[in-house]
Design a protein around this motif. Structure first.
Motif, PDB file in Angstrom:
ATOM      1  N   SER A   1      -4.557   3.410   6.587  1.00  0.00           N
ATOM      2  CA  SER A   1      -3.337   3.219   7.374  1.00  0.00           C
ATOM      3  C   SER A   1      -3.645   3.157   8.862  1.00  0.00           C
ATOM      4  O   SER A   1      -3.066   2.338   9.598  1.00  0.00           O
ATOM      5  CB  SER A   1      -2.348   4.356   7.092  1.00  0.00           C
ATOM      6  OG  SER A   1      -1.904   4.329   5.751  1.00  0.00           O
TER       7      SER A   1
ATOM      8  N   LYS B   1      -6.150   6.645   1.854  1.00  0.00           N
ATOM      9  CA  LYS B   1      -4.877   6.030   2.244  1.00  0.00           C
ATOM     10  C   LYS B   1      -4.564   6.296   3.711  1.00  0.00           C
ATOM     11  O   LYS B   1      -4.121   5.399   4.437  1.00  0.00           O
ATOM     12  CB  LYS B   1      -3.747   6.565   1.368  1.00  0.00           C
ATOM     13  CG  LYS B   1      -2.400   5.907   1.608  1.00  0.00           C
ATOM     14  CD  LYS B   1      -1.377   6.360   0.579  1.00  0.00           C
ATOM     15  CE  LYS B   1      -0.083   5.579   0.685  1.00  0.00           C
ATOM     16  NZ  LYS B   1       0.864   5.932  -0.403  1.00  0.00           N
TER      17      LYS B   1
ATOM     18  N   ILE C   1       0.847  -1.201   0.000  1.00  0.00           N
ATOM     19  CA  ILE C   1       0.000   0.000   0.000  1.00  0.00           C
ATOM     20  C   ILE C   1       0.879   1.246   0.000  1.00  0.00           C
ATOM     21  O   ILE C   1       0.670   2.191  -0.770  1.00  0.00           O
ATOM     22  CB  ILE C   1      -0.943   0.015   1.225  1.00  0.00           C
ATOM     23  CG1 ILE C   1      -2.030  -1.054   1.094  1.00  0.00           C
ATOM     24  CG2 ILE C   1      -1.562   1.395   1.420  1.00  0.00           C
ATOM     25  CD1 ILE C   1      -3.094  -0.761   0.062  1.00  0.00           C
TER      26      ILE C   1
ATOM     27  N   MET D   1      -6.078  11.412  -1.341  1.00  0.00           N
ATOM     28  CA  MET D   1      -5.389  10.379  -0.562  1.00  0.00           C
ATOM     29  C   MET D   1      -5.956  10.261   0.851  1.00  0.00           C
ATOM     30  O   MET D   1      -5.306   9.718   1.748  1.00  0.00           O
ATOM     31  CB  MET D   1      -3.876  10.628  -0.527  1.00  0.00           C
ATOM     32  CG  MET D   1      -3.208  10.474  -1.885  1.00  0.00           C
ATOM     33  SD  MET D   1      -1.460  10.978  -1.928  1.00  0.00           S
ATOM     34  CE  MET D   1      -0.729   9.864  -0.738  1.00  0.00           C
TER      35      MET D   1
ATOM     36  N   HIS E   1      -3.498  -0.462  -4.509  1.00  0.00           N
ATOM     37  CA  HIS E   1      -4.284   0.775  -4.405  1.00  0.00           C
ATOM     38  C   HIS E   1      -4.808   0.908  -2.979  1.00  0.00           C
ATOM     39  O   HIS E   1      -5.255  -0.057  -2.371  1.00  0.00           O
ATOM     40  CB  HIS E   1      -5.449   0.715  -5.395  1.00  0.00           C
ATOM     41  CG  HIS E   1      -5.976   2.062  -5.774  1.00  0.00           C
ATOM     42  ND1 HIS E   1      -6.447   2.968  -4.846  1.00  0.00           N
ATOM     43  CD2 HIS E   1      -6.127   2.664  -6.985  1.00  0.00           C
ATOM     44  CE1 HIS E   1      -6.853   4.060  -5.468  1.00  0.00           C
ATOM     45  NE2 HIS E   1      -6.666   3.904  -6.761  1.00  0.00           N
ATOM     46  N   SER E   2      -4.784   2.117  -2.458  1.00  0.00           N
ATOM     47  CA  SER E   2      -5.252   2.350  -1.089  1.00  0.00           C
ATOM     48  C   SER E   2      -6.741   2.678  -1.031  1.00  0.00           C
ATOM     49  O   SER E   2      -7.276   2.982   0.035  1.00  0.00           O
ATOM     50  CB  SER E   2      -4.455   3.488  -0.446  1.00  0.00           C
ATOM     51  OG  SER E   2      -4.553   4.666  -1.217  1.00  0.00           O
TER      52      SER E   2
END
Length: 314
Positions: A185, A181, A147, A178, A153-154
């Motif tokens: 995370s 992402k 990632i 993003m 892909h996030s």
């Protein structure tokens, strides 16, 4: 598919998506897994998106519409996440499509494997044709590495996540590029998260020029820097300094190639790892070094050559 399974929630942020929205919502309504709630967040659309969303709510009681003043995609996702009631949640962008058996496949993967997150394959659709993207089975930390490096892909749109994992996490409402992402995370950093991988197609990801993902504006560049910094901070106790520097240096390259910004003041601590990083191509190292030496011509030439190559491909 038996409809008496656990409830799955689908969050759909909507902003001026009238061209694509009806097809998107039809793809959700026709899911073979029927026990769904679909949370539509109209983020201050000025076109007919709200009317299209209302029509689906009238026809299908699983669809629920929430309207808010335009606040950005992160705020819309977060608003949806606060009201979902399903045991599992997934996001769907309003200009994309869900494969007919997407939820069925992902739910089965979670229940069969006792996982917290099921990740499916997806199809990228653009003017040059379709590309089918798969993943290979890997442990959580290998998955995170993929990632962070961009190998995976996030996006949250091909990932069914146990809702409980998301309850104490919010989307950063100031970040609209993003944002997924950063959110993912935070989820993956939690202890004992188990991931299962399937290679059935679950999503059609349309590369639309006007979408947040494909519109690399000045704000998007700034968001990418902020997200990279936050994500690296999240995982700095797990991965080596060299790997964290690699992620930061990749972001520097992205900044240089997609804007007029310099990277000289962006993550200066990672520069010392640049030359020894075997995973950054020499041409990208030269781009960064050119900027460090205040040499703009090599960067302009690189951009020009890349642009010419792209036009020939089209």
């Amino acid at each position: 598919m038996n409809s008496n399974n656990e409830l799955v929630s689908i969050v759909v942020p909507i902003y001026n998506a009238e061209i694509y929205l009806s097809d998107c919502l039809k793809s959700i309504a026709s899911q073979t897994y029927e026990h769904l709630e679909v949370i539509l967040i109209n983020d201050g659309s000025t076109d007919s998106s709200a009317n299209i969303a209302r029509s689906f709510c009238k026809k299908d009681t699983r669809f629920k519409l929430i309207t808010q003043v335009n606040s950005g995609v992160a705020a819309a996702r977060d608003r949806g996440l606060r009201v979902v009631q399903g045991k599992y949640v997934i996001h769907c962008d309003s200009d994309d499509l869900m494969a007919e058996r997407a939820i069925e496949y992902l739910y089965k993967s979670i229940t069969d494997n006792g996982s917290d997150i099921a990740v499916g394959a997806y199809t990228e659709q653009c003017s040059l044709g379709d590309q089918f993207i798969t993943h290979y089975t890997c442990d959580k930390y290998e998955f995170i590495r993929n990632i962070l490096t961009g190998k995976y892909h996030s996006s949250l749109c091909n990932k069914l996540i146990r809702t409980e994992l998301c309850r104490d996490i919010s989307f950063d409402k100031s970040i609209n590029y993003m944002e997924d992402k950063l959110f993912l995370s935070k989820v993956l950093k939690k202890d004992c998260v188990k991931i299962s991988i399937i290679n059935e197609n679950v999503y059609y990801y349309r590369l639309v020029a006007s979408s947040y993902t494909n519109n690399i504006s000045s704000d998007s560049i700034s968001s990418s820097i902020e997200v990279t910094d936050k994500v690296c901070n999240i995982f700095q106790d797990i991965y080596s300094n060299e790997f964290i520097a690699h992620i930061k240096n990749k972001n520097k390259v992205m900044v240089l190639l997609n804007s007029q910004k310099t990277q000289r003041n962006i993550f200066p601590e990672s520069t010392k790892y640049l030359l020894e990083d075997k995973n950054i191509p020499l041409k990208h190292k030269l781009v960064i070094l050119s900027d460090l030496l205040h040499m703009s011509y090599p960067i302009k030439l690189y951009k020009f050559l890349n642009s010419t190559k792209s036009k020939k491909a089209i």
